[in-house]
Scaffold this motif. Structure first.
Motif, PDB file in Angstrom:
ATOM      1  N   PRO A 149       0.779  -1.220  -0.069  1.00  0.00           N
ATOM      2  CA  PRO A 149       0.043  -0.059   0.133  1.00  0.00           C
ATOM      3  C   PRO A 149       0.885   1.372   0.015  1.00  0.00           C
ATOM      4  CG  PRO A 149      -0.848  -1.448   1.566  1.00  0.00           C
ATOM      5  CD  PRO A 149       0.566  -2.159   1.200  1.00  0.00           C
ATOM      6  N   ALA A 150       0.357   2.084  -0.744  1.00  0.00           N
ATOM      7  CA  ALA A 150       1.336   3.557  -0.719  1.00  0.00           C
ATOM      8  C   ALA A 150       1.673   4.199   0.399  1.00  0.00           C
ATOM      9  CB  ALA A 150       0.273   4.514  -1.750  1.00  0.00           C
ATOM     10  N   GLY A 151       0.785   4.244   1.365  1.00  0.00           N
ATOM     11  CA  GLY A 151       1.199   5.066   2.671  1.00  0.00           C
ATOM     12  C   GLY A 151       2.199   4.109   3.316  1.00  0.00           C
ATOM     13  N   LEU A 152       2.117   3.095   3.436  1.00  0.00           N
ATOM     14  CA  LEU A 152       2.987   2.040   4.368  1.00  0.00           C
ATOM     15  C   LEU A 152       4.106   2.145   3.501  1.00  0.00           C
ATOM     16  CD1 LEU A 152       2.931  -0.284   6.409  1.00  0.00           C
ATOM     17  CD2 LEU A 152       2.869  -1.911   4.690  1.00  0.00           C
ATOM     18  N   GLY A 153       4.137   2.249   2.226  1.00  0.00           N
ATOM     19  CA  GLY A 153       5.650   2.066   1.447  1.00  0.00           C
ATOM     20  C   GLY A 153       6.170   3.401   1.742  1.00  0.00           C
ATOM     21  N   ARG A 154       5.703   4.442   1.458  1.00  0.00           N
ATOM     22  CA  ARG A 154       6.341   5.840   1.709  1.00  0.00           C
ATOM     23  C   ARG A 154       6.865   6.053   3.268  1.00  0.00           C
ATOM     24  NH1 ARG A 154       2.432   7.846  -2.094  1.00  0.00           N
ATOM     25  NH2 ARG A 154       0.636   8.202  -0.388  1.00  0.00           N
ATOM     26  N   HIS A 155       5.980   5.504   4.085  1.00  0.00           N
ATOM     27  CA  HIS A 155       6.530   5.689   5.642  1.00  0.00           C
ATOM     28  C   HIS A 155       6.999   4.749   6.194  1.00  0.00           C
ATOM     29  CE1 HIS A 155       4.173   9.603   5.636  1.00  0.00           C
ATOM     30  NE2 HIS A 155       3.199   8.953   4.775  1.00  0.00           N
ATOM     31  N   VAL A 156       6.913   3.357   5.958  1.00  0.00           N
ATOM     32  CA  VAL A 156       7.691   2.467   6.542  1.00  0.00           C
ATOM     33  C   VAL A 156       8.788   1.651   5.733  1.00  0.00           C
ATOM     34  CG1 VAL A 156       7.480   0.343   7.933  1.00  0.00           C
ATOM     35  CG2 VAL A 156       5.800   2.438   8.316  1.00  0.00           C
ATOM     36  N   ILE A 157       8.002   1.047   4.609  1.00  0.00           N
ATOM     37  CA  ILE A 157       8.587  -0.063   3.591  1.00  0.00           C
ATOM     38  C   ILE A 157       9.941   0.642   3.079  1.00  0.00           C
ATOM     39  CG2 ILE A 157       8.595  -1.477   1.788  1.00  0.00           C
ATOM     40  CD1 ILE A 157       6.908  -2.321   4.150  1.00  0.00           C
ATOM     41  N   LEU A 158      10.013   1.963   2.820  1.00  0.00           N
ATOM     42  CA  LEU A 158      10.816   2.393   2.126  1.00  0.00           C
ATOM     43  C   LEU A 158      12.168   2.462   3.144  1.00  0.00           C
ATOM     44  CD1 LEU A 158      12.163   3.920  -0.391  1.00  0.00           C
ATOM     45  CD2 LEU A 158      11.205   5.887   0.423  1.00  0.00           C
ATOM     46  N   PHE A 165      15.907  -2.753  -4.747  1.00  0.00           N
ATOM     47  CA  PHE A 165      14.615  -2.828  -4.756  1.00  0.00           C
ATOM     48  C   PHE A 165      13.802  -2.374  -5.681  1.00  0.00           C
ATOM     49  CE2 PHE A 165      15.063  -4.058  -0.521  1.00  0.00           C
ATOM     50  CZ  PHE A 165      13.890  -4.621  -0.081  1.00  0.00           C
ATOM     51  N   ASP A 166      12.695  -2.694  -6.390  1.00  0.00           N
ATOM     52  CA  ASP A 166      11.946  -2.352  -7.204  1.00  0.00           C
ATOM     53  C   ASP A 166      10.645  -2.116  -6.380  1.00  0.00           C
ATOM     54  OD1 ASP A 166       9.833  -1.655  -9.000  1.00  0.00           O
ATOM     55  OD2 ASP A 166      10.762  -2.968 -10.516  1.00  0.00           O
ATOM     56  N   LEU A 167      10.189  -1.029  -5.856  1.00  0.00           N
ATOM     57  CA  LEU A 167       8.946  -0.962  -5.120  1.00  0.00           C
ATOM     58  C   LEU A 167       7.986  -0.282  -5.735  1.00  0.00           C
ATOM     59  CD1 LEU A 167       8.416  -1.057  -2.114  1.00  0.00           C
ATOM     60  CD2 LEU A 167       9.178   1.102  -1.733  1.00  0.00           C
ATOM     61  N   GLN A 168       6.788  -1.114  -5.976  1.00  0.00           N
ATOM     62  CA  GLN A 168       5.539  -0.685  -6.610  1.00  0.00           C
ATOM     63  C   GLN A 168       4.516  -0.183  -5.451  1.00  0.00           C
ATOM     64  OE1 GLN A 168       5.369  -0.926  -9.948  1.00  0.00           O
ATOM     65  NE2 GLN A 168       7.409  -1.246  -9.600  1.00  0.00           N
ATOM     66  N   LEU A 169       4.036   0.678  -5.373  1.00  0.00           N
ATOM     67  CA  LEU A 169       3.206   1.570  -4.424  1.00  0.00           C
ATOM     68  C   LEU A 169       2.054   1.702  -4.909  1.00  0.00           C
ATOM     69  CD1 LEU A 169       5.325   4.540  -2.753  1.00  0.00           C
ATOM     70  CD2 LEU A 169       5.389   1.942  -2.303  1.00  0.00           C
ATOM     71  N   ASP A 170       0.779   0.913  -4.372  1.00  0.00           N
ATOM     72  CA  ASP A 170      -0.347   0.750  -4.939  1.00  0.00           C
ATOM     73  C   ASP A 170      -1.276   0.365  -3.914  1.00  0.00           C
ATOM     74  OD1 ASP A 170      -2.732   0.074  -6.809  1.00  0.00           O
ATOM     75  OD2 ASP A 170      -1.348   0.248  -8.406  1.00  0.00           O
ATOM     76  N   ASP A 171      -2.554   1.045  -3.718  1.00  0.00           N
ATOM     77  CA  ASP A 171      -3.468   0.639  -2.839  1.00  0.00           C
ATOM     78  C   ASP A 171      -4.349  -0.566  -3.417  1.00  0.00           C
ATOM     79  OD1 ASP A 171      -2.755   2.077  -0.766  1.00  0.00           O
ATOM     80  OD2 ASP A 171      -3.776   3.777  -1.207  1.00  0.00           O
ATOM     81  N   HIS A 172      -4.257  -0.848  -4.632  1.00  0.00           N
ATOM     82  CA  HIS A 172      -5.081  -1.919  -5.142  1.00  0.00           C
ATOM     83  C   HIS A 172      -4.282  -3.311  -5.105  1.00  0.00           C
ATOM     84  CE1 HIS A 172      -6.545   1.700  -7.288  1.00  0.00           C
ATOM     85  NE2 HIS A 172      -7.997   1.094  -7.110  1.00  0.00           N
ATOM     86  N   THR A 173      -5.127  -4.574  -5.113  1.00  0.00           N
ATOM     87  CA  THR A 173      -4.388  -5.796  -4.873  1.00  0.00           C
ATOM     88  C   THR A 173      -3.641  -6.168  -6.350  1.00  0.00           C
ATOM     89  OG1 THR A 173      -5.877  -6.349  -3.142  1.00  0.00           O
ATOM     90  CG2 THR A 173      -4.781  -8.179  -4.396  1.00  0.00           C
ATOM     91  N   LEU A 174      -2.457  -6.082  -6.402  1.00  0.00           N
ATOM     92  CA  LEU A 174      -1.988  -6.391  -7.863  1.00  0.00           C
ATOM     93  C   LEU A 174      -1.836  -7.949  -8.145  1.00  0.00           C
ATOM     94  CD1 LEU A 174       1.038  -3.650  -7.833  1.00  0.00           C
ATOM     95  CD2 LEU A 174      -1.210  -3.574  -8.967  1.00  0.00           C
ATOM     96  N   ASN A 175      -1.976  -8.298  -9.316  1.00  0.00           N
ATOM     97  CA  ASN A 175      -1.614  -9.774  -9.537  1.00  0.00           C
ATOM     98  C   ASN A 175      -0.172 -10.093  -9.618  1.00  0.00           C
ATOM     99  OD1 ASN A 175      -0.837 -11.948 -11.470  1.00  0.00           O
ATOM    100  ND2 ASN A 175      -3.421 -12.224 -11.585  1.00  0.00           N
ATOM    101  N   LEU A 176       0.333 -10.817  -8.585  1.00  0.00           N
ATOM    102  CA  LEU A 176       1.760 -11.114  -8.695  1.00  0.00           C
ATOM    103  C   LEU A 176       2.440 -11.596  -9.892  1.00  0.00           C
ATOM    104  CD1 LEU A 176       2.082 -12.433  -4.965  1.00  0.00           C
ATOM    105  CD2 LEU A 176       1.635 -10.010  -5.857  1.00  0.00           C
TER     106      LEU A 176
END
Length: 309
Positions: free
Chosen positions: A99-108, A123-134
């Motif tokens: 999720p975008a918020g978690l990515g920006r504030h924690v995962i990064l 890392f190739d970090l994809q920030l998206d609140d939608h459920t992506l098909n892996l």
């Protein structure tokens, strides 16, 4: 017998110089080895071996064929070593979705710490609140919030993502502080639309009494950072992930509300394309996240400084 097995059988026969020894090594009967060599010669349309009672000798065609078969065997072994090492090394690209918020504030910040420990990882970090098909997006591992749907994906639980109710001092001075969840119905509420049942906020009191209240207000958005910004600007009351609200609470820019009433915490999971033969770098990243989200300081620690001891 397939071509690859026939090739391997022919190489073993040439190197052992014996049909019986080749049969033993390949766990076949001697007549079966003889039959497959005859079938190989028939398919190629040439004699590969001259055989008599004293032994066997390669023909000119057989010697050429043997040399090419050895090259193919070496290439296959190299390919096996390549992918085996890739599976064992903590290095190379790691495509992560969250999720975008978690990515920006924690995962990064966690990714930065992980790369400091494993400098071969990129890392190739994809920030998206939608459920992506892996599989469609080539994702190695995704962080997902909430209950997982049944699927063939591999998964590991990382921890819980707690939420808090907050408002700015300016809003509370203007509109007053709600004493109960039911009072939120008369307040301006900021709605984060990426969560299920977004306009009904669910609480549980310390005596486990459940309360659900319908809310409305001046803003509804699918961007959690915009909800934070609106709350800081005094536009209304918000529910936010604790990791996002904590820095503003610590500097008294936001005030936590309804502390006697808990919001449901979301389970956090790492999911990956298959539960079998997971690359070592993926397992290492998942285990690193588990140590971080299992830290008792989560979600109120400084993620730029926090590291497992």
């Amino acid at each position: 017998m397939d071509k690859l097995t026939g090739l391997q059988l022919f190489v073993r026969l040439v190197e052992s110089g014996s049909f019986s020894r080749t049969a033993r090594d390949m766990k076949l009967s001697q007549p079966t080895v003889t039959k497959h060599i005859a079938a190989l010669e028939s398919r190629l349309g040439v004699r590969l071996l001259n055989r008599n009672t004293r032994g066997m000798r390669l023909t000119e065609a057989g010697a050429l064929y043997y040399e090419r078969c050895k090259i193919i065997e070496r290439e296959l072994e190299a390919a096996d070593r390549l992918v085996t090492n890739l599976g064992e090394d903590i290095s190379g690209p790691l495509r992560v979705a969250c999720p975008a918020g978690l990515g920006r504030h924690v995962i990064l910040q966690l990714a930065r710490e992980f790369m400091a420990r494993n400098p071969g990882v990129r890392f190739d970090l994809q920030l998206d609140d939608h459920t992506l098909n892996l599989l469609e997006h080539g994702i190695d591992v995704a962080v997902r919030m909430g209950r997982l749907a049944d699927s063939a994906l591999g998964s590991r639980q990382l921890g819980l993502n707690p939420w808090v109710t907050v408002a700015s001092p300016s809003y509370l001075e203007r509109q007053g502080m709600p004493a109960t969840p039911e009072a939120l119905a008369t307040h301006d509420c900021l709605v984060y639309s990426s969560v299920q049942d977004d306009q009904r906020w669910h609480y549980q009191s310390t005596d486990e009494h459940a309360v659900a209240v319908s809310v409305r207000g001046p803003l509804r958005t699918n961007d959690v950072d915009s909800i934070l910004a609106a709350a800081l600007a005094g536009m209304g009351i918000a529910i936010l992930p604790a990791y996002l609200a904590h820095p503003a609470i610590a500097r008294e820019a936001l005030v936590p509300l309804l502390s006697e009433f808990a919001l449901p915490a979301q389970p956090m999971h790492a999911v990956y394309p298959s539960p079998r033969l997971v690359p070592t770098k993926v397992l290492a990243w998942i285990e690193f996240m588990q140590t971080q989200f299992g830290d008792p300081r989560w979600p109120t620690c400084d993620w730029e400084m926090a590291a497992p001891r």
